[in-house]
Design an enzyme around this catalytic site. Sequence first.
Site, PDB file in Angstrom:
ATOM      1  N   SER A 296       0.844  -1.194   0.000  1.00 61.04           N
ATOM      2  CA  SER A 296       0.000   0.000   0.000  1.00 61.04           C
ATOM      3  C   SER A 296       0.885   1.252   0.000  1.00 61.04           C
ATOM      4  O   SER A 296       1.652   1.465  -0.934  1.00 61.04           O
ATOM      5  CB  SER A 296      -0.965  -0.045   1.192  1.00 61.04           C
ATOM      6  OG  SER A 296      -1.990   0.910   1.065  1.00 61.04           O
TER       7      SER A 296
ATOM      8  N   GLU B 216      -9.685  -4.036  -4.521  1.00 63.25           N
ATOM      9  CA  GLU B 216      -8.868  -3.313  -3.555  1.00 63.25           C
ATOM     10  C   GLU B 216      -9.697  -2.511  -2.551  1.00 63.25           C
ATOM     11  O   GLU B 216      -9.433  -2.515  -1.353  1.00 63.25           O
ATOM     12  CB  GLU B 216      -7.911  -2.368  -4.291  1.00 63.25           C
ATOM     13  CG  GLU B 216      -6.765  -3.054  -4.995  1.00 63.25           C
ATOM     14  CD  GLU B 216      -5.634  -3.434  -4.062  1.00 63.25           C
ATOM     15  OE1 GLU B 216      -5.773  -3.242  -2.841  1.00 63.25           O
ATOM     16  OE2 GLU B 216      -4.608  -3.924  -4.561  1.00 63.25           O
TER      17      GLU B 216
ATOM     18  N   HIS C 273      -8.038  -5.382  -0.254  1.00 59.58           N
ATOM     19  CA  HIS C 273      -6.801  -4.761   0.240  1.00 59.58           C
ATOM     20  C   HIS C 273      -6.370  -5.352   1.573  1.00 59.58           C
ATOM     21  O   HIS C 273      -7.180  -5.547   2.479  1.00 59.58           O
ATOM     22  CB  HIS C 273      -7.047  -3.257   0.401  1.00 59.58           C
ATOM     23  CG  HIS C 273      -5.808  -2.437   0.523  1.00 59.58           C
ATOM     24  ND1 HIS C 273      -4.948  -2.215  -0.518  1.00 59.58           N
ATOM     25  CD2 HIS C 273      -5.276  -1.774   1.595  1.00 59.58           C
ATOM     26  CE1 HIS C 273      -3.952  -1.442  -0.127  1.00 59.58           C
ATOM     27  NE2 HIS C 273      -4.119  -1.166   1.159  1.00 59.58           N
TER      28      HIS C 273
END
Length: 506
Positions: free
Chosen positions: A199, A326, A419
Amino acid sequence: MALDEVDTLRVRTEQGDVHGVIDAGVRTWLGIPYAAPPTGPWRFRAPQPVQPHGDMLVADAFGAIPMQRRGFEFMGGAGEATPMSEDCLTLNISAPVPVSGSPRPVVVWLYGGAFALGGSRGVLYRGDRLVKDGDVIFVSLNYRLGVFGFTDFSAWSTPDQPLESNLGLRDQVAALAWVRRNIAAFGGDPDNVTLVGHSAGAMSVLCLMCAPSAAGLFHRAFAMSPAASCILGRSRHTALARDLLIALGIDIADGGVGRALRQLPADRLVEASFRLFYDEAPDKHPGVLAMSPVVDGDFLPLHPVDAFRTGAAHRVPLVIGTMAREAAILDKGLPLLPSRVARLEAMFQATEPAVRDRVAAAYDGYPSRRAAIDMGGDFVFWTPSVQMAQAHAAFADTWMYRIDYATPLTRLVFGGATHALDLPLLFGTTGEGDLGRFDLLRRRLSRQVSRRFQDAFLDFAEGGSPGWPTYDPQTRRTRIIDREDREERDPNAARRKAWGDYRGPQ
């Protein structure tokens, strides 16, 4: 503990001897300073050299994590009792118990958290299994976050009160330089360093690939869900910083901004910045991550997308990948993205309205909630990853992947792989911790997927291929990681073509 084990726990660094412990079956050194405390006159300054610590440092406890808002401990951030301080520039090293006759590959980990949350002590980021299974040296580190690391006050810098930019990234470079000078003493190979991040940490990896000061400090890059759309130009960062200074009651016209910023309590700076940039900015400035790296023309001369396209990025092998959905978990738990219809519409209206219809047509059901979440996630993570993979492939070996693997509970809650659920796969912690609940009823299969993903990463870190063909603009071959891995050519081609070169707010 055997005498020879004790001897291998004492290591000499350029600052003095450090003594580690054996924990979870690996030798571990925790909380080693790699730069001087960025406090007092060094607040909002580039990291300074760490001073010798004299007597042997007992490295048996993590250092304090960077200043941030409490309440996000599950992401590696600050719980109510987590030690937290501006004096946070420390790193941790883990090595196999047996000493090797030859240097081992080094893996350096950068955590995520929207450039505002996180720390190296998070249970998600323990590299013990990578060390034992991969025979590598694992390094994790703290770097400054939020207002202290990713807010650009440099427009108000003066000769007597200098203010510098991209401080969190500069911290990472300082840590890599420390690793370069010292890792051999821990059994690591300073000429075989893989930089891996998730990330915001993955975006840091890509930024360091474009930072001249990071040249030669790492030799491979592995970027998991990078958010390349979140890098902003100097003018926008200056405007955001001005809003924060005004909210803090600092006179921006009297030349004393640096002095005022250094006199304010750290907690007040954190709370004011989170209130403005975290609570308000996602709706006020959709598509903008207010605390983020800045293209300053100095540390970061070009936007990473432009640096990759022109070949100005360091030409090291790169693996880059994303999750199938995500934004699904972030829309629920960390709602900073333009994953809601109102934010998406405002973002397109403020940038390129003509792109809106083309992109919307590529997402079935838009403006449904599911389509908006997918659109926002693709804008932040997937689209720029494709742009950067395509660009870098012209200059260095590049591989791309997408993780589709999701347990039944993950599909029920998030509609697919989302995510951060790649973290247990990389670190071999499926079924454990806060994210382990999503492995319910599928732990054996999850472990198998994790083993394959780990093996791909470790093969790459050792200097080879992750095990699938390189990416190129003609075939766009992408590894899909699922119950059974497969290759796809140009996955989601219609969406890719719809987004084109759109970059969002800059």
